[in-house]
Design a protein around this motif. Structure first.
Motif, PDB file in Angstrom:
ATOM      1  N   ASP A  34       0.823  -1.212   0.000  1.00 34.65           N
ATOM      2  CA  ASP A  34       0.000   0.000   0.000  1.00 34.65           C
ATOM      3  C   ASP A  34       0.860   1.265   0.000  1.00 34.65           C
ATOM      4  N   VAL A  35       1.919   1.273   0.772  1.00 36.73           N
ATOM      5  CA  VAL A  35       2.821   2.440   0.813  1.00 36.73           C
ATOM      6  C   VAL A  35       3.468   2.626  -0.556  1.00 36.73           C
ATOM      7  N   ILE A  36       3.887   1.525  -1.162  1.00 37.96           N
ATOM      8  CA  ILE A  36       4.492   1.608  -2.499  1.00 37.96           C
ATOM      9  C   ILE A  36       3.481   2.173  -3.508  1.00 37.96           C
ATOM     10  N   SER A  37       2.214   1.784  -3.371  1.00 37.35           N
ATOM     11  CA  SER A  37       1.194   2.277  -4.305  1.00 37.35           C
ATOM     12  C   SER A  37       0.761   3.708  -3.999  1.00 37.35           C
ATOM     13  N   GLY A  38       1.189   4.234  -2.853  1.00 37.15           N
ATOM     14  CA  GLY A  38       0.887   5.617  -2.510  1.00 37.15           C
ATOM     15  C   GLY A  38      -0.347   5.818  -1.648  1.00 37.15           C
ATOM     16  N   ILE A  39      -0.986   4.724  -1.210  1.00 40.57           N
ATOM     17  CA  ILE A  39      -2.182   4.847  -0.364  1.00 40.57           C
ATOM     18  C   ILE A  39      -2.028   3.900   0.832  1.00 40.57           C
ATOM     19  N   PRO A  40      -1.323   4.349   1.874  1.00 42.66           N
ATOM     20  CA  PRO A  40      -1.162   3.494   3.061  1.00 42.66           C
ATOM     21  C   PRO A  40      -2.529   3.089   3.631  1.00 42.66           C
ATOM     22  N   LEU A  41      -2.610   1.837   4.049  1.00 44.33           N
ATOM     23  CA  LEU A  41      -3.817   1.247   4.646  1.00 44.33           C
ATOM     24  C   LEU A  41      -4.966   1.045   3.646  1.00 44.33           C
ATOM     25  N   GLN A  42      -4.661   1.105   2.370  1.00 41.05           N
ATOM     26  CA  GLN A  42      -5.689   0.879   1.364  1.00 41.05           C
ATOM     27  C   GLN A  42      -6.279  -0.530   1.464  1.00 41.05           C
ATOM     28  N   THR A  43      -5.438  -1.527   1.704  1.00 38.64           N
ATOM     29  CA  THR A  43      -5.914  -2.908   1.759  1.00 38.64           C
ATOM     30  C   THR A  43      -6.945  -3.126   2.863  1.00 38.64           C
ATOM     31  N   PRO A  44      -6.631  -2.815   4.134  1.00 37.36           N
ATOM     32  CA  PRO A  44      -7.666  -3.042   5.155  1.00 37.36           C
ATOM     33  C   PRO A  44      -8.874  -2.127   4.972  1.00 37.36           C
ATOM     34  N   SER A  45      -8.677  -0.966   4.356  1.00 38.66           N
ATOM     35  CA  SER A  45      -9.801  -0.069   4.100  1.00 38.66           C
ATOM     36  C   SER A  45     -10.778  -0.696   3.111  1.00 38.66           C
ATOM     37  N   ILE A  46     -10.264  -1.181   2.006  1.00 41.51           N
ATOM     38  CA  ILE A  46     -11.131  -1.797   0.994  1.00 41.51           C
ATOM     39  C   ILE A  46     -11.783  -3.058   1.548  1.00 41.51           C
ATOM     40  N   LEU A  47     -10.998  -3.886   2.220  1.00 39.89           N
ATOM     41  CA  LEU A  47     -11.555  -5.126   2.762  1.00 39.89           C
ATOM     42  C   LEU A  47     -12.617  -4.840   3.823  1.00 39.89           C
ATOM     43  N   GLY A  48     -12.362  -3.864   4.663  1.00 41.58           N
ATOM     44  CA  GLY A  48     -13.347  -3.498   5.672  1.00 41.58           C
ATOM     45  C   GLY A  48     -14.632  -2.974   5.052  1.00 41.58           C
ATOM     46  N   GLN A  49     -14.481  -2.126   4.040  1.00 38.58           N
ATOM     47  CA  GLN A  49     -15.666  -1.570   3.380  1.00 38.58           C
ATOM     48  C   GLN A  49     -16.478  -2.651   2.673  1.00 38.58           C
ATOM     49  N   VAL A  50     -15.776  -3.526   1.940  1.00 39.78           N
ATOM     50  CA  VAL A  50     -16.474  -4.516   1.123  1.00 39.78           C
ATOM     51  C   VAL A  50     -16.973  -5.700   1.951  1.00 39.78           C
ATOM     52  N   LEU A  51     -16.105  -6.265   2.777  1.00 39.77           N
ATOM     53  CA  LEU A  51     -16.465  -7.490   3.492  1.00 39.77           C
ATOM     54  C   LEU A  51     -17.302  -7.238   4.743  1.00 39.77           C
ATOM     55  N   LEU A  52     -17.024  -6.153   5.445  1.00 43.86           N
ATOM     56  CA  LEU A  52     -17.716  -5.926   6.713  1.00 43.86           C
ATOM     57  C   LEU A  52     -18.850  -4.920   6.608  1.00 43.86           C
ATOM     58  N   MET A  53     -18.620  -3.856   5.856  1.00 42.11           N
ATOM     59  CA  MET A  53     -19.646  -2.820   5.731  1.00 42.11           C
ATOM     60  C   MET A  53     -20.541  -3.050   4.515  1.00 42.11           C
ATOM     61  N   ASP A  55     -20.165  -2.536   1.396  1.00 42.23           N
ATOM     62  CA  ASP A  55     -20.207  -1.415   0.458  1.00 42.23           C
ATOM     63  C   ASP A  55     -19.854  -1.932  -0.935  1.00 42.23           C
ATOM     64  N   THR A  56     -20.728  -1.708  -1.888  1.00 43.85           N
ATOM     65  CA  THR A  56     -20.481  -2.182  -3.250  1.00 43.85           C
ATOM     66  C   THR A  56     -19.639  -1.212  -4.073  1.00 43.85           C
ATOM     67  N   ALA A  57     -19.464   0.005  -3.569  1.00 42.03           N
ATOM     68  CA  ALA A  57     -18.627   0.998  -4.250  1.00 42.03           C
ATOM     69  C   ALA A  57     -17.686   1.627  -3.215  1.00 42.03           C
ATOM     70  N   PRO A  58     -16.663   0.891  -2.790  1.00 45.11           N
ATOM     71  CA  PRO A  58     -15.796   1.396  -1.733  1.00 45.11           C
ATOM     72  C   PRO A  58     -14.925   2.560  -2.197  1.00 45.11           C
ATOM     73  N   VAL A  59     -14.550   3.388  -1.247  1.00 44.79           N
ATOM     74  CA  VAL A  59     -13.590   4.461  -1.504  1.00 44.79           C
ATOM     75  C   VAL A  59     -12.237   3.789  -1.666  1.00 44.79           C
ATOM     76  N   ILE A  60     -11.561   4.058  -2.790  1.00 41.13           N
ATOM     77  CA  ILE A  60     -10.289   3.369  -3.042  1.00 41.13           C
ATOM     78  C   ILE A  60      -9.085   4.306  -3.054  1.00 41.13           C
ATOM     79  N   ASP A  61      -9.312   5.607  -3.058  1.00 40.89           N
ATOM     80  CA  ASP A  61      -8.187   6.524  -3.174  1.00 40.89           C
ATOM     81  C   ASP A  61      -7.701   7.076  -1.833  1.00 40.89           C
ATOM     82  N   LEU A  62      -8.326   6.642  -0.735  1.00 45.58           N
ATOM     83  CA  LEU A  62      -7.842   6.996   0.596  1.00 45.58           C
ATOM     84  C   LEU A  62      -8.364   5.961   1.591  1.00 45.58           C
TER      85      LEU A  62
END
Length: 171
Positions: A34-53, A55-62
Motif C-alpha cells: 500500500d505504501v508503495i502504491s501511494g495509499i497506506p492502509l488501502q488494503t484493510p480499508s477496501i476489505l473493511g468496506q467490502v467485506l464488513l460494511m 459497500d459495493t462501491a468502496p472508496v479506493i483513493d484513501l
C-alpha cells in the motif's frame, strides 16, 4: 528435561502468539504494498468496506479509518483462531501421524482460503488483490508460524523424522 510443548501444557498463549505472528506478517506485507502504491492502509480499508460494511462501491483513493479499524479487529480474531487451531494440531501431531498429515493440509488450505473468500465476496476485491499478492503474504505468514511452532515442538520434529506423513506409527 521438559520440552516447550509439554512444559506449557495446553494453554492458549502459544496459539495466540502463533496467530498474531501470522496476522502481523500479512498486515505488514500489504502495508508495504500500500505504501508503495501511494495509499497506506488501502488494503484493510477496501476489505473493511467490502467485506464488513458491505459497500459495493468502496472508496479506493484513501483509507477509510472505521473500515480499517473494523477489518483489523476481524483480521486479528481470524488469525488468532487459526493460530490456536494450528497449534493444537501440532501438539496432537506429536503422537499422531494422521494429525501430522492434517497439519500439512491445513497449511495448504490456509494459503488459498483467503483468496477464495475474495473471489466470491465481490468484483471489487478480485481486481485489487491478485493471486500472487495473497499467496506471497500467506506463504510468508505460514512460514513464520511454522518456524515458530517447529522450534517450540521438538517432539513434533522427532515424530516427523521417525514416521513419514500419513504412515502408521513406527513400532
Amino acid at each position: 528435561m521438559t520440552t516447550p510443548s509439554t512444559a506449557e501444557g495446553p494453554g492458549p498463549r502459544e496459539g495466540l502468539i502463533t496467530g498474531l505472528l501470522g496476522a502481523a506478517i500479512v498486515a505488514a506485507f500489504f502495508l508495504i504494498l500500500d505504501v508503495i502504491s501511494g495509499i497506506p492502509l488501502q488494503t484493510p480499508s477496501i476489505l473493511g468496506q467490502v467485506l464488513l460494511m458491505r459497500d459495493t462501491a468502496p472508496v479506493i483513493d484513501l483509507a477509510v479509518m472505521p473500515a480499517v479499524a473494523a477489518y483489523t479487529v476481524v483480521h486479528m480474531i481470524a488469525f488468532t483462531v487459526f493460530g490456536l487451531f494450528l497449534t493444537g494440531m501440532v501438539r496432537l501431531s506429536e503422537t499422531s501421524s494422521v494429525a501430522r498429515y492434517a497439519v500439512l493440509q491445513l497449511l495448504v488450505v490456509f494459503l488459498f482460503a483467503f483468496y477464495a473468500l475474495l473471489a466470491v465476496a465481490s468484483e471489487v476485491t478480485r481486481g485489487f488483490f491478485p493471486l500472487w499478492g495473497v499467496l506471497a503474504a500467506n506463504v510468508c505468514a505460514a512460514t513464520a508460524m511454522s518456524v515458530y511452532l517447529w522450534k517450540r515442538h521438538p517432539r513434533f520434529r522427532y515424530a516427523l523424522k521417525r514416521t513419514p506423513l500419513g504412515a502408521g506409527e513406527a513400532r
